[in-house]
Design a protein around this motif. Structure first.
Motif, PDB file in Angstrom:
ATOM      1  N   VAL A 181      -2.066  -3.420   2.652  1.00 24.63           N
ATOM      2  CA  VAL A 181      -3.449  -3.893   2.605  1.00 24.63           C
ATOM      3  C   VAL A 181      -3.650  -4.975   1.551  1.00 24.63           C
ATOM      4  CG1 VAL A 181      -4.387  -1.736   3.513  1.00 24.63           C
ATOM      5  CG2 VAL A 181      -4.221  -2.051   1.035  1.00 24.63           C
ATOM      6  N   VAL A 182      -2.679  -5.151   0.652  1.00 23.80           N
ATOM      7  CA  VAL A 182      -2.687  -6.270  -0.288  1.00 23.80           C
ATOM      8  C   VAL A 182      -2.021  -7.493   0.329  1.00 23.80           C
ATOM      9  CG1 VAL A 182      -1.794  -7.102  -2.514  1.00 23.80           C
ATOM     10  CG2 VAL A 182      -2.782  -4.815  -2.339  1.00 23.80           C
ATOM     11  N   GLN A 183      -0.960  -7.285   1.061  1.00 24.72           N
ATOM     12  CA  GLN A 183      -0.144  -8.381   1.562  1.00 24.72           C
ATOM     13  C   GLN A 183      -0.636  -8.963   2.884  1.00 24.72           C
ATOM     14  OE1 GLN A 183       2.460  -9.955   0.098  1.00 24.72           O
ATOM     15  NE2 GLN A 183       2.015  -8.725  -1.729  1.00 24.72           N
ATOM     16  N   GLU A 184      -1.331  -8.182   3.702  1.00 27.84           N
ATOM     17  CA  GLU A 184      -1.673  -8.597   5.063  1.00 27.84           C
ATOM     18  C   GLU A 184      -3.180  -8.789   5.220  1.00 27.84           C
ATOM     19  OE1 GLU A 184       0.137  -5.865   7.829  1.00 27.84           O
ATOM     20  OE2 GLU A 184       1.969  -5.753   6.614  1.00 27.84           O
ATOM     21  N   GLU A 185      -3.540  -9.755   6.047  1.00 28.05           N
ATOM     22  CA  GLU A 185      -4.949 -10.054   6.276  1.00 28.05           C
ATOM     23  C   GLU A 185      -5.562  -8.996   7.199  1.00 28.05           C
ATOM     24  OE1 GLU A 185      -7.560 -14.006   7.162  1.00 28.05           O
ATOM     25  OE2 GLU A 185      -5.924 -13.618   8.551  1.00 28.05           O
TER      26      GLU A 185
ATOM     27  N   PHE B  66     -17.938  -1.224  10.881  1.00 39.35           N
ATOM     28  CA  PHE B  66     -17.063  -0.560   9.922  1.00 39.35           C
ATOM     29  C   PHE B  66     -17.746  -0.590   8.567  1.00 39.35           C
ATOM     30  CE2 PHE B  66     -13.447   0.448   7.280  1.00 39.35           C
ATOM     31  CZ  PHE B  66     -12.702   1.303   8.105  1.00 39.35           C
ATOM     32  N   GLU B  67     -17.754   0.553   7.912  1.00 38.63           N
ATOM     33  CA  GLU B  67     -18.428   0.643   6.623  1.00 38.63           C
ATOM     34  C   GLU B  67     -17.822  -0.329   5.612  1.00 38.63           C
ATOM     35  OE1 GLU B  67     -19.327   5.474   6.783  1.00 38.63           O
ATOM     36  OE2 GLU B  67     -17.621   4.663   5.651  1.00 38.63           O
ATOM     37  N   PRO B  68     -18.655  -0.944   4.774  1.00 35.22           N
ATOM     38  CA  PRO B  68     -18.097  -1.748   3.675  1.00 35.22           C
ATOM     39  C   PRO B  68     -17.251  -0.840   2.782  1.00 35.22           C
ATOM     40  CG  PRO B  68     -20.477  -1.487   3.441  1.00 35.22           C
ATOM     41  CD  PRO B  68     -20.115  -0.951   4.776  1.00 35.22           C
ATOM     42  N   THR B  69     -16.012  -1.274   2.532  1.00 35.03           N
ATOM     43  CA  THR B  69     -14.988  -0.387   1.982  1.00 35.03           C
ATOM     44  C   THR B  69     -14.332  -1.011   0.758  1.00 35.03           C
ATOM     45  OG1 THR B  69     -14.569   0.577   4.154  1.00 35.03           O
ATOM     46  CG2 THR B  69     -12.784   0.749   2.539  1.00 35.03           C
ATOM     47  N   ILE B  70     -14.059  -0.185  -0.251  1.00 35.38           N
ATOM     48  CA  ILE B  70     -13.315  -0.607  -1.436  1.00 35.38           C
ATOM     49  C   ILE B  70     -12.135   0.336  -1.623  1.00 35.38           C
ATOM     50  CG2 ILE B  70     -13.396  -1.045  -3.925  1.00 35.38           C
ATOM     51  CD1 ILE B  70     -16.442  -1.398  -3.658  1.00 35.38           C
ATOM     52  N   LEU B  71     -10.946  -0.237  -1.730  1.00 40.29           N
ATOM     53  CA  LEU B  71      -9.715   0.514  -1.991  1.00 40.29           C
ATOM     54  C   LEU B  71      -9.234   0.145  -3.386  1.00 40.29           C
ATOM     55  CD1 LEU B  71      -7.834  -0.116   1.402  1.00 40.29           C
ATOM     56  CD2 LEU B  71      -9.517   1.655   0.874  1.00 40.29           C
TER      57      LEU B  71
ATOM     58  N   GLU C  51      -6.916   5.393  -3.201  1.00 37.10           N
ATOM     59  CA  GLU C  51      -8.266   5.849  -3.551  1.00 37.10           C
ATOM     60  C   GLU C  51      -9.316   5.036  -2.795  1.00 37.10           C
ATOM     61  OE1 GLU C  51     -11.394   6.004  -7.313  1.00 37.10           O
ATOM     62  OE2 GLU C  51      -9.302   5.433  -7.669  1.00 37.10           O
ATOM     63  N   ILE C  52     -10.196   5.733  -2.076  1.00 36.08           N
ATOM     64  CA  ILE C  52     -11.309   5.100  -1.376  1.00 36.08           C
ATOM     65  C   ILE C  52     -12.534   5.204  -2.272  1.00 36.08           C
ATOM     66  CG2 ILE C  52     -12.641   5.000   0.755  1.00 36.08           C
ATOM     67  CD1 ILE C  52      -9.655   4.680   1.240  1.00 36.08           C
TER      68      ILE C  52
ATOM     69  N   GLU D 225      -6.829   3.651   7.636  1.00 33.02           N
ATOM     70  CA  GLU D 225      -6.227   4.967   7.850  1.00 33.02           C
ATOM     71  C   GLU D 225      -4.814   5.006   7.268  1.00 33.02           C
ATOM     72  OE1 GLU D 225      -7.704   7.739   8.918  1.00 33.02           O
ATOM     73  OE2 GLU D 225      -9.519   6.487   8.884  1.00 33.02           O
ATOM     74  N   GLY D 226      -4.085   3.923   7.400  1.00 33.77           N
ATOM     75  CA  GLY D 226      -2.763   3.860   6.798  1.00 33.77           C
ATOM     76  C   GLY D 226      -2.822   3.979   5.286  1.00 33.77           C
ATOM     77  N   ALA D 227      -3.805   3.300   4.680  1.00 30.56           N
ATOM     78  CA  ALA D 227      -3.971   3.393   3.233  1.00 30.56           C
ATOM     79  C   ALA D 227      -4.321   4.817   2.804  1.00 30.56           C
ATOM     80  CB  ALA D 227      -5.054   2.413   2.772  1.00 30.56           C
ATOM     81  N   LYS D 228      -5.196   5.461   3.564  1.00 33.12           N
ATOM     82  CA  LYS D 228      -5.552   6.858   3.259  1.00 33.12           C
ATOM     83  C   LYS D 228      -4.304   7.744   3.292  1.00 33.12           C
ATOM     84  CE  LYS D 228     -10.281   6.788   5.159  1.00 33.12           C
ATOM     85  NZ  LYS D 228     -11.138   7.289   6.263  1.00 33.12           N
TER      86      LYS D 228
END
Length: 492
Positions: A392-396, A378-383, A359-360, A351-354
């Motif tokens: 979302v790049v830096q944190e697990e 949770f749906e398999p997701t690609i950002l 882009e989802i 949600e933060g990325a959105k």
């Protein structure tokens, strides 16, 4: 009705343990307290178990300390025979272990069966290693004989994660026992069952009473006093970096050693000259196996721009074909998230990325089992198109969320791979062996996979660099964690 059919029908597996395993037998919690473990696929409790505390930990460590002189002095080949019998018992009880793993963790039955087979193989491997923990001789000249022996460190503590309850238990308990140490294990409170079953199987295989104990309960009530016990000489912990730092601090107060397998934000480098079909399958498996709940998941796709558009479209189609549902159902590729709390964490990252306009490509939402309307999924997701400094790049995230970092060439790919504080695993997909070897050399990671993610096995050392951990598990090097070297020098 067979075991699987009965469990599917009732939602429960008959005969699961509800007590600690201490001193060779089942033991109720000292305070009499109990906890529930939930089936993530249905979001409902499926069993109850002992809620331990410091008194239970003390009983277990007492038992391990008493057993240590017996087990450590057993002939190495005899220790190996016990571990070999344990491997066979795990295989005989494989279906019960796999079903229990599904109910506790939410993963698919195929994934759980693979974990059980891997655990049996682990005990086979360390059965063969028990009489090969050799010392060395040192050339001091003709007037001296000098040599070293490897001795077991003593009581070892094993704090086991919830995402793979059986596999990390086996990969640390087996080498500890092979080296002659005794064990007190603390499984995650979400997933206690397979560690308890394993302890009973080890006892049936011939392990002396007290050589392997399992105490269940929360991290605060059981894990903290176990890590702080002065009689524990080595702690193996798998989990988050933040908790691992606390475990290391507790061990330092007692000058105990640690093996820490911590967080990951592992890159999968896909270069333009790769085998595209092979890379798509591996990239999907690297992040969506076990619903992305893997420390070493390939959670970042670092891809050359020349291949980016075609690759993402093929990956999107592959991901949308994944069949989501309860892990015990037929034909399921993709299981549940371990808990409602963890599902909320994953959703928060997306949600933060959105909100930041990311882009989802596909997915991006919490959902339920389409067959029942229940469960934590949770749906398999690609950002796509991620800035390197994005959270979302830096944190697990520790979920089924792949973040894509497009790059121009192999130099930028290596820089992108190294852009986080975590350094557990990396994958490389290319037909150019020079590029592969260069990436393997320059990417900071404990292990690098080339043209097959999760390549290797129990024979290959595993562990992280930087904030991803310290020490190595698997392989013969794992025996070093549970051994101390003594040198003996004799003047002739």
């Amino acid at each position: 009705m067979d075991m699987l059919g009965a469990t599917r029908s009732s939602g429960r597996l008959a005969g699961l343990p509800d007590s600690h395993f201490i001193d060779g037998g089942w033991a109720a919690a000292a305070a009499g307290a109990m906890m529930e473990t939930c089936d993530p696929g249905s979001a409902s409790p499926h069993a109850r178990f002992a809620a331990g505390d410091a008194e239970d930990v003390a009983r277990a460590v007492d038992s391990a300390a008493r057993a240590f002189p017996v087990w450590s002095r057993a002939l190495p080949r005899e220790r190996g025979k016990v571990l070999s019998r344990a491997a066979e018992l795990v295989r005989q009880d494989a279906e019960r272990l796999a079903i229990a793993e599904v109910l506790d963790s939410g993963k698919t039955l195929a994934e759980a069966r693979g974990d059980v087979a891997g655990a049996a193989r682990t005990f086979d491997y360390y059965a063969g290693a028990a009489d090969k923990n050799e010392g060395r001789s040192f050339p001091l000249g003709e007037n001296y004989t000098s040599f070293s022996v490897n001795e077991p460190v003593g009581v070892s503590a094993h704090i086991i994660p919830w995402n793979y309850p059986l596999s990390p238990a086996a990969r640390s308990i087996a080498p500890a026992l092979a080296a002659g140490c005794t064990v007190v294990a603390k499984p995650a409170e979400q997933t206690p069952m397979t560690a308890l079953i394993l302890a009973e199987l080890l006892h049936r295989a011939g392990l002396p009473a007290g050589a392997c104990n399992v105490v269940t309960g929360t991290g605060a009530a059981v894990g903290a006093p176990l890590a702080a016990d002065r009689r524990v000489r080595h702690i193996t912990f798998t989990g988050s970096t933040a908790t691992g730092i606390g475990v290391m601090a507790a061990a330092a107060r007692n000058v105990a050693s640690v093996t820490l397998e911590l967080g990951g934000k592992s890159p999968n480098i896909v270069l333009a000259d790769c085998d595209i079909g092979l890379a798509v399958e591996n990239v999907a498996g690297a992040i969506f196996e076990n619903a992305g709940q893997i420390c070493s998941a390939g959670s970042r796709l670092v891809i050359e721009r020349a291949l980016h558009t075609e690759f993402i479209e093929r990956l999107r189609k592959r991901v949308r074909a994944l069949r989501l549902g309860h892990g015990l159902a037929d034909g399921i590729d993709f299981g549940a998230i371990s808990s409602a709390e963890h599902l909320k964490k994953i959703a928060g990252y997306v949600e933060g990325a959105k909100a930041r306009g990311v882009e989802i490509v596909t997915g991006g939402n919490a959902t339920v089992d389409p067959a029942t309307g229940r469960g934590w999924f949770f749906e398999p997701t690609i950002l796509d198109g991620m800035a390197w400094d994005d959270p979302v790049v830096q944190e697990e995230i520790f979920g089924p969320v792949l973040v894509v970092q497009p790059v121009d060439d192999v130099d930028e790919a290596i820089a992108a791979a190294n852009c986080t504080d975590l350094a557990l695993v990396a994958g490389v997909f290319t037909r150019d062996i020079s590029k592969a070897l260069r990436a393997a050399r320059e990417v900071d990671a404990g292990q690098v996979y080339v043209n097959e993610y999760f390549a290797g096995g129990i024979e290959t050392p595993f562990g992280g660099n930087r904030r991803s951990g310290i020490g190595r598990e698997k392989g013969l090097i794992a025996l070093a964690s549970y051994s101390k070297t003594k040198s003996v020098t004799i003047r002739i």
